[in-house]
Design an enzyme around this catalytic site. Sequence first.
Site, PDB file in Angstrom:
ATOM      1  NE  ARG A  81      -4.259  -1.842   1.764  1.00 36.03           N
ATOM      2  CZ  ARG A  81      -4.369  -2.978   2.446  1.00 36.03           C
ATOM      3  NH1 ARG A  81      -3.508  -3.244   3.403  1.00 36.03           N
ATOM      4  NH2 ARG A  81      -5.337  -3.822   2.169  1.00 36.03           N
ATOM      5  CE  LYS A 128       1.113  13.468 -15.660  1.00 33.77           C
ATOM      6  NZ  LYS A 128       0.953  13.788 -17.093  1.00 33.77           N
ATOM      7  CD  GLU A 156       9.447  15.042 -22.897  1.00 30.24           C
ATOM      8  OE1 GLU A 156       8.971  16.141 -22.538  1.00 30.24           O
ATOM      9  OE2 GLU A 156       8.744  14.044 -23.117  1.00 30.24           O
ATOM     10  CE  LYS A 175       7.248  16.731 -15.198  1.00 26.20           C
ATOM     11  NZ  LYS A 175       7.525  15.445 -15.843  1.00 26.20           N
ATOM     12  CD  GLU A 207      -1.923  15.548 -17.131  1.00 34.71           C
ATOM     13  OE1 GLU A 207      -0.763  15.704 -17.548  1.00 34.71           O
ATOM     14  OE2 GLU A 207      -2.597  14.530 -17.337  1.00 34.71           O
ATOM     15  NE  ARG A 264       2.382  16.779 -14.016  1.00 33.18           N
ATOM     16  CZ  ARG A 264       2.841  15.988 -13.049  1.00 33.18           C
ATOM     17  NH1 ARG A 264       2.303  16.025 -11.846  1.00 33.18           N
ATOM     18  NH2 ARG A 264       3.844  15.166 -13.279  1.00 33.18           N
ATOM     19  CG  ASN A 277       0.706  15.666 -21.366  1.00 28.86           C
ATOM     20  OD1 ASN A 277       1.500  14.735 -21.311  1.00 28.86           O
ATOM     21  ND2 ASN A 277      -0.101  15.962 -20.363  1.00 28.86           N
ATOM     22  CG  HIS A 279       3.968  14.178 -24.366  1.00 29.55           C
ATOM     23  ND1 HIS A 279       4.729  15.303 -24.636  1.00 29.55           N
ATOM     24  CD2 HIS A 279       4.717  13.405 -23.534  1.00 29.55           C
ATOM     25  CE1 HIS A 279       5.875  15.207 -23.988  1.00 29.55           C
ATOM     26  NE2 HIS A 279       5.891  14.080 -23.320  1.00 29.55           N
ATOM     27  CG  HIS A 305       1.947   9.335 -25.165  1.00 32.49           C
ATOM     28  ND1 HIS A 305       1.319   9.796 -24.042  1.00 32.49           N
ATOM     29  CD2 HIS A 305       3.275   9.396 -24.895  1.00 32.49           C
ATOM     30  CE1 HIS A 305       2.219  10.125 -23.124  1.00 32.49           C
ATOM     31  NE2 HIS A 305       3.417   9.892 -23.635  1.00 32.49           N
ATOM     32  CG  HIS A 308       8.710   9.480 -24.476  1.00 35.99           C
ATOM     33  ND1 HIS A 308       7.345   9.486 -24.653  1.00 35.99           N
ATOM     34  CD2 HIS A 308       9.008  10.619 -23.787  1.00 35.99           C
ATOM     35  CE1 HIS A 308       6.838  10.559 -24.086  1.00 35.99           C
ATOM     36  NE2 HIS A 308       7.812  11.276 -23.557  1.00 35.99           N
TER      37      HIS A 308
END
Length: 371
Positions: free
Chosen positions: A124, A146, A188, A230, A240, A244, A248, A251, A255, A267
């Site tokens: 957990r 993330k 990036e 960032k 997000e 945020r 992306n 992206h 993606h 990527h």
Amino acid sequence: MINVFKVKLKYKIDSSYDIVIGENLDKNIINDLKRFNHSKYIIVTDDVTRKLFGDKLLAVLKKNKINSDIVSFTAGEKNKNIATVTEICRELLRKGTDRKSCIVALGGGVAGDIAGFVASIFMRGIEFVQIPTTLLAMVDSSIGGKVGVDLDAGKNILGMFAQPKRVYIDIDYLKTLPIEELENGLAEIIKHGIIADKKLFIYIEKNLDKIFRKDVIALTKIIIDSVKIKKAIVEKDEKESLLRMKLNFGHTTGHAVEALSNYRIKHGKGVALGMLIESRIANKLGLLKNVDMLRINLLVRRAGLNIHDDVFKAVSKANLNKLVLLMHHDKKAFKGDIRFILPLALGKVVIRSSLKDNLIKESVLDVLPRG
């Protein structure tokens, strides 16, 4: 009779953490881990990074009497899945990991995402630190919390927001970084310039040769500038909700391209192509001037995206419909409506949705090589 009882759980959690940037950070890491005083430190990394850096780091920790061990998995985005997570969790149990242990995420973006996700769900949730070894991971995946893994339907569909206890960005790891991986991370950083910092974009334009020569001053500057961008966005919008999403840019398309290639494409290459396509969409909508679109196009290509890259082979007129369908399944989509982050100028973007599929397809074809 119906009984209703409210469970009152209003509380605040301070998830703040330090990002340490510099050279030869081993002493900093050792001192911090001793001070954190976890029961055990487990390095989680891929098999390639283990050979390069993992076993050496483990030896350093053991030499300094830090209770530690290492777990590795087969490198590659194709192994960023729940099966890998399950096997790592089993291995953690075999090695006596408990709720007071701490995971050391060592490697590139895939290793950081997997290790962070494992930490967020194992017993957990246990603490973890990030030690990114690639430029991409240093400026992107190691910061912001993330973590997650892929499904066949898309990237990072299973995931959490779980902040690390600390991030160590050691420039020394870049000395042996292959040029292809440097290009991967540079995409990036260029993205950060486009969405929030025109001065960073201009600096890369003027100093690209120094960056590819791995000049420490140039690398440190673009890493620090990217981290600041960032950091500022994550502090205002950790989960997000809206702001945020600007991170992306490139992206949504990138993606989808990665998924289309069955994750054979890096990527950074997917994001690079995505930035060109999404800049073209902005230009066709009258949001982005020709001169800014051309500057973005030129810098992205100078930074490593050329027409012979596999990323261009993954997309064709024949699979445009599938590409757009994948975009509709993007995590940012709302009720199937694609959300794009589109540049208005260098350093400024806007979130747009409800775009026609035909506009997206036309923009893709505009960017692809002719013939």
